[in-house]
Design an enzyme around this catalytic site. Sequence first.
Site, PDB file in Angstrom:
ATOM      1  N   GLY A  93      61.007   5.557  48.626  1.00 33.84           N
ATOM      2  CA  GLY A  93      61.108   4.643  47.497  1.00 33.84           C
ATOM      3  C   GLY A  93      62.228   5.049  46.585  1.00 33.84           C
ATOM      4  O   GLY A  93      62.933   6.038  46.814  1.00 33.84           O
ATOM      5  N   ASP A  94      62.384   4.279  45.535  1.00 26.01           N
ATOM      6  CA  ASP A  94      63.398   4.593  44.537  1.00 26.01           C
ATOM      7  C   ASP A  94      62.967   3.966  43.218  1.00 26.01           C
ATOM      8  O   ASP A  94      62.066   3.128  43.181  1.00 26.01           O
ATOM      9  CB  ASP A  94      64.775   4.078  44.960  1.00 26.01           C
ATOM     10  N   GLN A  95      63.624   4.398  42.169  1.00 18.79           N
ATOM     11  CA  GLN A  95      63.311   3.857  40.852  1.00 18.79           C
ATOM     12  C   GLN A  95      64.546   3.869  39.975  1.00 18.79           C
ATOM     13  O   GLN A  95      65.356   4.805  40.037  1.00 18.79           O
ATOM     14  CB  GLN A  95      62.210   4.673  40.179  1.00 18.79           C
ATOM     15  N   LYS A 154      66.647   5.584  52.757  1.00 18.71           N
ATOM     16  CA  LYS A 154      66.048   6.915  52.854  1.00 18.71           C
ATOM     17  C   LYS A 154      65.207   7.042  54.122  1.00 18.71           C
ATOM     18  O   LYS A 154      65.237   8.076  54.809  1.00 18.71           O
ATOM     19  CB  LYS A 154      65.203   7.201  51.617  1.00 18.71           C
ATOM     20  N   SER A 193      60.279   1.032  43.813  1.00 23.55           N
ATOM     21  CA  SER A 193      59.929   0.509  45.135  1.00 23.55           C
ATOM     22  C   SER A 193      59.147   1.545  45.920  1.00 23.55           C
ATOM     23  O   SER A 193      59.253   2.752  45.676  1.00 23.55           O
ATOM     24  CB  SER A 193      61.191   0.125  45.921  1.00 23.55           C
TER      25      SER A 193
END
Length: 219
Positions: free
Chosen positions: A92-94, A69, A129
């Site tokens: 971030g990501d989840q 990203k 993250s």
Amino acid sequence: AALLCTMTSFALTVPRDLPKIVLGSASRTRRDILTALGITFEVEKPDIDEKAIRHPDVETLVLTLGRAKAAALLEGERGERLRREGAWILTGDQVVICAGEVLEKPEDEAEARRFIGAYATNSPSTVGSAVLTDASSGQQWETVFKARVHFLPIPEDTVDELVREGEIFYCAGGLMVEHPLVQPHIRSMEGSMDSVQGFDAASVCGLLHKAAAARKVAG
């Protein structure tokens, strides 16, 4: 020097005189967490195909997505502008893990109902993250955070209302622990509420301090 802010149940500090902060996410809860920390930021949504990025290890997956990203935001004219501005990009990501299955955003109503219906018997875990990128130098700092939520059964009429509202379709696993309709059905939680919502506030503050220290050393 640092600004003192309150998040979760303890005090956190954010470095003073932050450069331009760009949040690379359209998530409302991530915006709310940064706002609660007293951080001024702009939102830029990266254009990536998240499902094209896969990895069997979920920690590696969420970090890889966070980096991707940031890389997308640094492409083209937008990237050149962010470099000139010396911006820091926060991405971030989840993912949600339930009964050994990695759950991302539900694709339809049936999937959302399946996800939510399983939570009372299989407590979901979240793995998230945060990746902070200095646009001018390309240097990155990153972290992974985890949590686990134990639910009571969620009534069918509550699920009906969540589906009607539609916001669950933008959340990994359809998991909205902050929602007033959901909170009465949370039995207990391991980890912070903000971590489940998409950004662990303490981790984000830690990344900002590391970046500030690196910029100070670089002069």
